[in-house]
Motif scaffolding. Structure first.
Motif, mmCIF file in Angstrom:
data_model
loop_
_atom_site.group_PDB
_atom_site.id
_atom_site.type_symbol
_atom_site.label_atom_id
_atom_site.label_comp_id
_atom_site.label_asym_id
_atom_site.label_seq_id
_atom_site.Cartn_x
_atom_site.Cartn_y
_atom_site.Cartn_z
ATOM 1 N N ILE A 59 -2.271 9.193 -5.360
ATOM 2 C CA ILE A 59 -3.272 8.743 -4.387
ATOM 3 C C ILE A 59 -4.174 7.694 -5.009
ATOM 4 N N ASN A 60 -4.614 7.949 -6.229
ATOM 5 C CA ASN A 60 -5.492 7.011 -6.918
ATOM 6 C C ASN A 60 -4.818 5.659 -7.101
ATOM 7 N N ASN A 61 -3.535 5.679 -7.427
ATOM 8 C CA ASN A 61 -2.791 4.431 -7.620
ATOM 9 C C ASN A 61 -2.642 3.661 -6.306
ATOM 10 N N LYS A 62 -2.411 4.386 -5.194
ATOM 11 C CA LYS A 62 -2.283 3.723 -3.895
ATOM 12 C C LYS A 62 -3.589 3.063 -3.488
ATOM 13 N N VAL A 63 -4.706 3.758 -3.755
ATOM 14 C CA VAL A 63 -6.014 3.194 -3.416
ATOM 15 C C VAL A 63 -6.255 1.910 -4.208
ATOM 16 N N LYS A 64 -5.967 1.953 -5.512
ATOM 17 C CA LYS A 64 -6.162 0.767 -6.355
ATOM 18 C C LYS A 64 -5.267 -0.386 -5.900
ATOM 19 N N GLU A 65 -4.034 -0.062 -5.513
ATOM 20 C CA GLU A 65 -3.113 -1.106 -5.057
ATOM 21 C C GLU A 65 -3.611 -1.738 -3.759
ATOM 22 N N TYR A 66 -4.088 -0.890 -2.845
ATOM 23 C CA TYR A 66 -4.596 -1.378 -1.566
ATOM 24 C C TYR A 66 -5.826 -2.261 -1.773
ATOM 25 N N ILE A 67 -6.747 -1.817 -2.617
ATOM 26 C CA ILE A 67 -7.968 -2.579 -2.868
ATOM 27 C C ILE A 67 -7.656 -3.920 -3.505
ATOM 28 N N SER A 68 -6.699 -3.924 -4.446
ATOM 29 C CA SER A 68 -6.341 -5.182 -5.102
ATOM 30 C C SER A 68 -5.744 -6.176 -4.121
ATOM 31 N N GLN A 69 -5.005 -5.674 -3.127
ATOM 32 C CA GLN A 69 -4.424 -6.554 -2.117
ATOM 33 C C GLN A 69 -5.503 -7.149 -1.213
ATOM 34 N N VAL A 70 -6.513 -6.335 -0.894
ATOM 35 C CA VAL A 70 -7.576 -6.782 -0.011
ATOM 36 C C VAL A 70 -8.510 -7.756 -0.736
ATOM 37 N N VAL A 71 -8.871 -7.390 -1.967
ATOM 38 C CA VAL A 71 -9.858 -8.183 -2.718
ATOM 39 C C VAL A 71 -9.257 -9.476 -3.239
#
Length: 225
Positions: free
Chosen positions: A212-224
């Protein structure tokens, strides 16, 4: 499981008794997970299923481990063990918390994500997954901990209010947020300060879990980025 007969023979119980105990743990995990909207199940609850009629030391550990194996092989679920985290402000005072009290379990599908979404995911509950992901991302971007007032300020920008009891999709917003605390994605912490009590929301063990933590980081990196 290799040497299975030798393994459980040390407890002085028959294979039928052992299989019955394993089955009880599996049924309890499946039923409670469905009944309680995926809230973690405490190890103590599973232990009590076993020790109500059997008192052999280490038998609960053996039965729970075999239940894990069967859930994976037969039902396609990983029975993931979580160690309960405590709010950062109380980490020192509660350092003596016993490991047994701290452990709980959740069920995670081992199906490939495309098959899981096609055959398992309930479209009627997809909104909850989205809400959960948004909340975790907000708290993660705040450094893993955010004052309640600031969290609601962010949600208000998405037209989600703590006074809204009949949202067309999420229902009572405050109760929906509280469910994330019960599911151990978040934990609440009341901190005493010079200006009075401040309630913080902090990432709990389920949100800090690797996938879950990895998915959140991946999603945030795509947005930012």
């Amino acid at each position: 499981m290799a040497n299975n007969i030798e393994d459980f023979s040390q407890f002085g119980i028959s294979k039928e008794e052992k299989d019955k105990l394993v089955g009880e743990v599996i049924r309890y995990m499946l039923f409670k997970t469905h009944q309680n909207s995926g809230c973690p199940i405490k190890r103590d609850e599973l232990t009590q299923l076993i020790t109500k009629n059997y008192h052999q030391r280490n038998l609960p550990t053996f039965v729970i481990n075999e239940a894990k194996d069967k859930l994976a092989a037969v039902f396609g679920y990983e029975m993931r063990e979580l160690s309960r985290s405590v709010p950062s402000s109380k980490s020192q005072t509660r350092a003596s918390q016993s490991s047994a009290d701290a452990k709980s379990y959740i069920l995670i599908s081992r199906l490939p994500s495309d098959l899981y979404e096609k055959y398992v995911v309930d479209a009627n509950s997809a909104h909850m997954s989205g809400f959960t992901f948004v909340i975790i991302s907000i708290v993660h971007l705040a450094g893993g901990k955010i004052p309640e007032e600031n969290l609601w300020s962010q949600l208000n920008r998405m037209s989600l209010s703590d006074t809204e009891a009949h949202h067309p999709i999420l229902g009572n917003i405050k109760q929906t947020l509280e469910l994330l605390v019960q599911q151990r994605y978040l934990q609440k912490d009341k901190v005493h300060g010079p200006e009075g009590n401040i309630i913080y929301y902090e990432l709990a063990e389920r949100a800090s879990d690797g996938p879950i933590n990895n998915k959140v980081k991946e999603y945030i990196s795509q947005v930012v980025f």
